[in-house]
Scaffold this motif. Structure first.
Motif, PDB file in Angstrom:
ATOM      1  N   ALA A  66       0.830  -1.208   0.000  1.00  0.00           N
ATOM      2  CA  ALA A  66       0.000   0.000   0.000  1.00  0.00           C
ATOM      3  C   ALA A  66       0.864   1.257   0.000  1.00  0.00           C
ATOM      4  O   ALA A  66       0.627   2.187  -0.777  1.00  0.00           O
ATOM      5  CB  ALA A  66      -0.926  -0.005   1.215  1.00  0.00           C
ATOM      6  N   PHE A  67       1.864   1.281   0.862  1.00  0.00           N
ATOM      7  CA  PHE A  67       2.737   2.451   0.944  1.00  0.00           C
ATOM      8  C   PHE A  67       3.441   2.706  -0.386  1.00  0.00           C
ATOM      9  O   PHE A  67       3.449   3.831  -0.890  1.00  0.00           O
ATOM     10  CB  PHE A  67       3.771   2.252   2.058  1.00  0.00           C
ATOM     11  N   GLU A  68       4.013   1.674  -0.952  1.00  0.00           N
ATOM     12  CA  GLU A  68       4.786   1.824  -2.184  1.00  0.00           C
ATOM     13  C   GLU A  68       3.918   2.138  -3.403  1.00  0.00           C
ATOM     14  O   GLU A  68       4.379   2.785  -4.335  1.00  0.00           O
ATOM     15  CB  GLU A  68       5.624   0.576  -2.433  1.00  0.00           C
ATOM     16  N   SER A  69       2.686   1.673  -3.398  1.00  0.00           N
ATOM     17  CA  SER A  69       1.804   1.914  -4.545  1.00  0.00           C
ATOM     18  C   SER A  69       0.907   3.136  -4.331  1.00  0.00           C
ATOM     19  O   SER A  69       0.089   3.463  -5.186  1.00  0.00           O
ATOM     20  CB  SER A  69       0.940   0.684  -4.821  1.00  0.00           C
ATOM     21  N   HIS A  70       1.056   3.801  -3.176  1.00  0.00           N
ATOM     22  CA  HIS A  70       0.312   5.028  -2.850  1.00  0.00           C
ATOM     23  C   HIS A  70      -1.198   4.800  -2.737  1.00  0.00           C
ATOM     24  O   HIS A  70      -1.994   5.603  -3.207  1.00  0.00           O
ATOM     25  CB  HIS A  70       0.611   6.134  -3.859  1.00  0.00           C
ATOM     26  N   PHE A  71      -1.558   3.700  -2.073  1.00  0.00           N
ATOM     27  CA  PHE A  71      -2.951   3.402  -1.766  1.00  0.00           C
ATOM     28  C   PHE A  71      -3.094   3.222  -0.269  1.00  0.00           C
ATOM     29  O   PHE A  71      -2.155   2.762   0.381  1.00  0.00           O
ATOM     30  CB  PHE A  71      -3.404   2.097  -2.448  1.00  0.00           C
ATOM     31  N   PRO A  72      -4.248   3.543   0.287  1.00  0.00           N
ATOM     32  CA  PRO A  72      -4.468   3.256   1.706  1.00  0.00           C
ATOM     33  C   PRO A  72      -4.460   1.737   1.941  1.00  0.00           C
ATOM     34  O   PRO A  72      -4.995   0.973   1.130  1.00  0.00           O
ATOM     35  CB  PRO A  72      -5.854   3.827   2.002  1.00  0.00           C
TER      36      PRO A  72
END
Length: 60
Positions: free
Chosen positions: A24-30
């Motif tokens: 989530a962090f790396e793909s910019h999603f919650p």
């Protein structure tokens, strides 16, 4: 192979040994959104699907 988005995320995580928070962090999603997509609890927009697929294809 033709995977659903949830299966694609799971396969990517297995291959890269990343948990939901890392993905989530790396793909910019919650992280809640990633959990929900993987469990099928929510739908996602075509743009979200495209962004996730692009992230996975660029980071294999």
């Amino acid at each position: 192979m033709n995977y659903s988005l949830s299966e694609l995320i799971i396969q990517y995580q297995k291959k890269t040994n990343k948990n939901d928070a890392q993905f989530a962090f790396e793909s910019h999603f919650p992280v809640e959104k990633i959990h929900a997509i993987k469990t099928g609890k929510i739908s996602y927009t075509p743009d979200e699907e495209k962004r996730i697929i692009r992230y996975i294809s660029e980071h294999r």
